[in-house]
Design a protein around this motif. Structure first.
Motif, PDB file in Angstrom:
ATOM      1  N   TYR A 106       0.823  -1.227   0.000  1.00 45.96           N
ATOM      2  CA  TYR A 106       0.000   0.000   0.000  1.00 45.96           C
ATOM      3  C   TYR A 106       0.848   1.266   0.000  1.00 45.96           C
ATOM      4  CZ  TYR A 106       0.741   0.443   5.073  1.00 45.96           C
ATOM      5  OH  TYR A 106       1.311   0.578   6.306  1.00 45.96           O
ATOM      6  N   GLN A 142       6.167  -0.204  12.318  1.00 48.42           N
ATOM      7  CA  GLN A 142       4.724  -0.221  12.041  1.00 48.42           C
ATOM      8  C   GLN A 142       3.966  -0.622  13.317  1.00 48.42           C
ATOM      9  OE1 GLN A 142       3.107   0.960   9.585  1.00 48.42           O
ATOM     10  NE2 GLN A 142       4.554   1.163   7.898  1.00 48.42           N
ATOM     11  N   SER A 143       3.095  -1.627  13.261  1.00 48.98           N
ATOM     12  CA  SER A 143       2.286  -1.895  14.451  1.00 48.98           C
ATOM     13  C   SER A 143       3.074  -2.426  15.644  1.00 48.98           C
ATOM     14  CB  SER A 143       1.153  -2.865  14.115  1.00 48.98           C
ATOM     15  OG  SER A 143       0.069  -2.123  13.637  1.00 48.98           O
ATOM     16  N   PHE A 175      -7.862  -4.750  12.834  1.00 50.16           N
ATOM     17  CA  PHE A 175      -7.102  -3.760  13.625  1.00 50.16           C
ATOM     18  C   PHE A 175      -7.442  -2.313  13.304  1.00 50.16           C
ATOM     19  CE2 PHE A 175      -3.963  -2.084  10.579  1.00 50.16           C
ATOM     20  CZ  PHE A 175      -4.198  -2.933   9.500  1.00 50.16           C
ATOM     21  N   ASN A 192      -5.571   0.203  15.906  1.00 47.52           N
ATOM     22  CA  ASN A 192      -5.216   1.577  15.522  1.00 47.52           C
ATOM     23  C   ASN A 192      -5.893   2.625  16.394  1.00 47.52           C
ATOM     24  OD1 ASN A 192      -3.842   0.251  13.577  1.00 47.52           O
ATOM     25  ND2 ASN A 192      -4.580   1.514  11.868  1.00 47.52           N
ATOM     26  N   GLU A 238       2.581   7.186   4.770  1.00 41.81           N
ATOM     27  CA  GLU A 238       1.514   6.795   5.709  1.00 41.81           C
ATOM     28  C   GLU A 238       0.481   7.925   5.791  1.00 41.81           C
ATOM     29  OE1 GLU A 238       0.759   4.082   7.383  1.00 41.81           O
ATOM     30  OE2 GLU A 238       2.532   2.916   6.868  1.00 41.81           O
ATOM     31  N   ASN A 245      -7.162   5.880   8.761  1.00 40.64           N
ATOM     32  CA  ASN A 245      -6.756   6.379  10.075  1.00 40.64           C
ATOM     33  C   ASN A 245      -7.336   7.767  10.354  1.00 40.64           C
ATOM     34  OD1 ASN A 245      -5.302   4.144  11.071  1.00 40.64           O
ATOM     35  ND2 ASN A 245      -3.615   4.633   9.676  1.00 40.64           N
ATOM     36  N   TYR A 271       1.174   9.405  15.526  1.00 40.69           N
ATOM     37  CA  TYR A 271       0.993   7.963  15.317  1.00 40.69           C
ATOM     38  C   TYR A 271       1.693   7.513  14.030  1.00 40.69           C
ATOM     39  CZ  TYR A 271      -1.269   3.673  13.789  1.00 40.69           C
ATOM     40  OH  TYR A 271      -1.483   2.398  13.304  1.00 40.69           O
ATOM     41  N   CYS A 275       4.844   4.825  13.708  1.00 42.17           N
ATOM     42  CA  CYS A 275       4.855   3.639  12.828  1.00 42.17           C
ATOM     43  C   CYS A 275       6.085   3.643  11.914  1.00 42.17           C
ATOM     44  CB  CYS A 275       3.610   3.612  11.943  1.00 42.17           C
ATOM     45  SG  CYS A 275       2.103   3.267  12.840  1.00 42.17           S
ATOM     46  N   TYR A 323      -3.042  -9.482  15.515  1.00 45.04           N
ATOM     47  CA  TYR A 323      -4.224  -9.227  14.692  1.00 45.04           C
ATOM     48  C   TYR A 323      -5.305 -10.270  14.976  1.00 45.04           C
ATOM     49  CZ  TYR A 323      -0.909  -6.241  12.159  1.00 45.04           C
ATOM     50  OH  TYR A 323       0.024  -5.296  11.838  1.00 45.04           O
ATOM     51  N   GLY A 340       3.697  -6.566  12.823  1.00 46.07           N
ATOM     52  CA  GLY A 340       3.443  -5.328  12.081  1.00 46.07           C
ATOM     53  C   GLY A 340       3.421  -5.603  10.592  1.00 46.07           C
ATOM     54  N   VAL A 341       2.886  -4.647   9.835  1.00 46.91           N
ATOM     55  CA  VAL A 341       2.674  -4.835   8.406  1.00 46.91           C
ATOM     56  C   VAL A 341       4.012  -4.887   7.634  1.00 46.91           C
ATOM     57  CG1 VAL A 341       2.440  -2.372   7.819  1.00 46.91           C
ATOM     58  CG2 VAL A 341       1.122  -4.068   6.533  1.00 46.91           C
TER      59      VAL A 341
HETATM   60  N1  GLU Z   1       0.688   2.087   9.384  1.00 44.54           N
HETATM   61  C1  GLU Z   1      -0.254   1.080   9.480  1.00 44.54           C
HETATM   62  C2  GLU Z   1      -1.635   1.569   9.752  1.00 44.54           C
HETATM   63  O1  GLU Z   1      -1.838   2.314  10.653  1.00 44.54           O
HETATM   64  C3  GLU Z   1       0.153   0.114  10.527  1.00 44.54           C
HETATM   65  C4  GLU Z   1      -0.281  -1.193  10.093  1.00 44.54           C
HETATM   66  C5  GLU Z   1       0.187  -2.320  10.879  1.00 44.54           C
HETATM   67  O2  GLU Z   1       1.409  -2.553  11.002  1.00 44.54           O
HETATM   68  O3  GLU Z   1      -0.674  -3.005  11.395  1.00 44.54           O
HETATM   69  O4  GLU Z   1      -2.558   1.213   9.085  1.00 44.54           O
END
Ligand code: GLU
Length: 523
Positions: A106, A142-143, A175, A192, A238, A245, A271, A275, A323, A340-341
């Motif tokens: 993404y 990331q997460s 999430f 999130n 992001e 978000n 935030y 990440c 998750y 994390g992603v």
């Molecule tokens: N930057 C991602 C988001 O907030 C984090 C995703 C993740 O690692 O779960 O959507």
């Protein structure tokens, strides 16, 4: 090593390094900085490997004698580190064979990673380190930053305050869903919505730059000052792709989830920045080890997080960290973890070690394919699952050190102490008033054996109480072997020891005589 040197043999420095590596200690360990610097200095001066004699050895290891003693006497949490890492490497290889999964695309900063990247690093609570694969490549947390951000908030503000704003229950939803619990709070800090609200709680009265620096410093301390970076490109992406978000942010604002005066857009921005913080497997494993070690970084000894913050964080990682696979992960692996992603999995084996696994291809639930495979493998071989029975379950391997109360430890301690006269011992975090099963302190034994340097050191430098009673009611002063001390004095002390030490020594003997006369009067 201590023994060989003290018996008058010399040692070859490269061999020492190899021996050190086998224990799991790295020469880059901050605790060994002095020792390594001294050795390098000698190597440089002599243009090559040096043969070390007792004097040189004393100079190099004096400051680190406790750590090195622990290492070479196999007193670390994983005593047979080589055997352990051999198994870890086998599991690493097996996970490497796992094909499948999709690299997140993404944003270009994630899409660019090769699906073949795969690294695992681990750091034990004693600072033993091991790495396999691509463990020096930076990637974004990331997460995986969510538990760290939560830990910092609880450390700073306490659980009660933080949980006025966020729940503790798995959500049962994706999430990034726009959803709150029945009290109109985010379900937990690992989704999130929860992480966005928590980002508004940290240092609310500071400006944006200070807030960011504050978290960076915190994370650096958790990582024992190893690599923690920031990817501005990821942050920008992001922000540009963060519609979901932003939607969560407005929803949270509508439901009054932020503290009064909080700036929702600033919280979101923060935030996104969090990440985008980068680590490597190596530095991430030290962060995980700080969590495994109750908040104290194993390689610096610094208390970074409160015990409360760590316990809460591990509890929530355990129930909500993976998750929509969290329930299954808790069932099969039984350890606190967060993924994390970017393909990272931060795994904690409480009171043993921390791990960072990283491989970009993700499964359908968003977890790293190789990461999950590896975690499952680790727990099917070692008895690390939270509910593995440590006593009766024989099919699994327990690599941990079996017993903590080695009655000979204290005696050994000042055997070495006496040999090396390591006066800066007290720098290490050892309780010098620890007792053995007879309630005897190191001072009891030193006094009974007439080990004058140890007696001086323990009372003067470590301020060990000379009136502690053992199980027969004897204090170290009762045990003091005057004959041994005096003969020692005769042979060595006057020739060898500084004026302060000998003055002090006579003071101690005087105390003993006064103590004896009191006892006699009493009788
Ligand atoms: N930057 C991602 C988001 O907030 C984090 C995703 C993740 O690692 O779960 O959507």
């Amino acid at each position: 090593y201590c023994y060989s040197i003290c018996e008058g043999r010399t040692l070859h420095t490269p061999k020492q390094k190899t021996a050190l590596r086998k224990t799991g200690l790295l020469t880059s360990d901050p605790r060994l900085r002095d020792c390594v610097r001294q050795m390098r200095q000698y190597t440089r001066d002599t243009f090559g490997p040096v043969m070390m004699d007792k004097k040189l050895f004393k100079r190099c290891v004096g400051n680190n004698i406790l750590l090195l003693t622990k290492a070479f006497r196999k007193k670390f949490i994983i005593p047979d580190f080589q055997k352990f890492t051999h198994q870890i490497n086998r599991m690493y290889d097996s996970a490497q064979q796992q094909e499948g999964g999709q690299v997140a695309d993404y944003i270009p900063q994630l899409a660019k990673f090769s699906p073949d990247l795969w690294g695992v690093s681990l750091c034990t609570i004693d600072g033993q380190r091991h790495s396999a694969g691509d463990t020096k490549v930076p990637f974004c947390l990331q997460s995986c930053v969510k538990p760290l951000e939560y830990a910092i908030a609880v450390h700073e503000l306490g659980s009660e305050h933080v949980h006025n704003f966020v729940g503790k229950e798995p959500s049962g939803f994706k999430f990034n869903k726009l959803s709150l619990n029945e009290e109109d709070k985010p379900h937990n800090p690992m989704v999130n919505a929860g992480a966005i609200v928590i980002s508004s709680l940290i240092k609310p009265n500071s400006n944006k730059a200070e807030r960011f620096d504050y978290v960076m410093e915190f994370l650096k301390s958790m990582a024992g000052t190893e690599y923690v970076g920031f990817s501005n490109a990821t942050f920008q992406s992001e922000r540009e792709t963060g519609d979901r978000n932003y939607a969560i942010g407005y929803y949270l604002k509508e439901k009054k989830c932020f503290p009064d005066n909080a700036d929702m857009i600033a919280a979101l921005d923060f935030y996104f920045q969090l990440c985008s913080i980068e680590v490597t497997c190596e530095s991430g494993s030290v962060m995980a080890a700080t969590l495994a070690n109750g908040g104290i970084c194993p390689i610096t000894g610094e208390r970074v997080l409160s015990a409360e913050a760590v316990r809460n964080t591990l509890s929530l990682m355990h129930s909500c960290g993976m998750y929509d696979f969290s329930g299954q992960f808790a069932f099969h692996v039984g350890l606190p973890a967060k993924s994390g992603v970017s393909g990272a999995v931060l795994l904690v084996v409480p009171n043993v070690m921390g791990m960072m696994c990283w491989s970009p291809p993700l499964d359908r639930l968003g977890n790293s394919v190789r990461g999950i495979h590896f975690c499952q493998d680790v727990v099917s071989y070692f008895n690390f699952h939270n509910y593995d029975n440590l006593r009766h379950f024989t099919k699994k391997h327990d690599p941990r050190r079996q017993s903590d109360d080695d009655p000979f430890d204290l005696q050994y301690l000042f055997h070495v102490l006496n040999l090396l006269c390591a006066s800066r011992f007290a720098l290490s975090a050892v309780d010098m008033e620890r007792t053995d099963y007879d309630s005897r302190t190191a001072l009891h034994i030193a006094a009974a054996e007439g080990q004058v340097e140890a007696v001086i050191f323990l009372t003067e430098v470590c301020k060990v109480n000379p009136y502690m009673k053992d199980r027969w009611g004897n204090t170290p002063l009762d045990d003091l072997r005057l004959d041994l001390l005096l003969s020692y004095c005769h042979c060595h002390l006057l020739a060898d020891v500084s004026v302060e030490v000998s003055t002090w020594f006579f003071k101690f003997i005087k105390t003993r005589i006064v103590h004896m006369s009191h006892t006699c009067e009493h009788i």
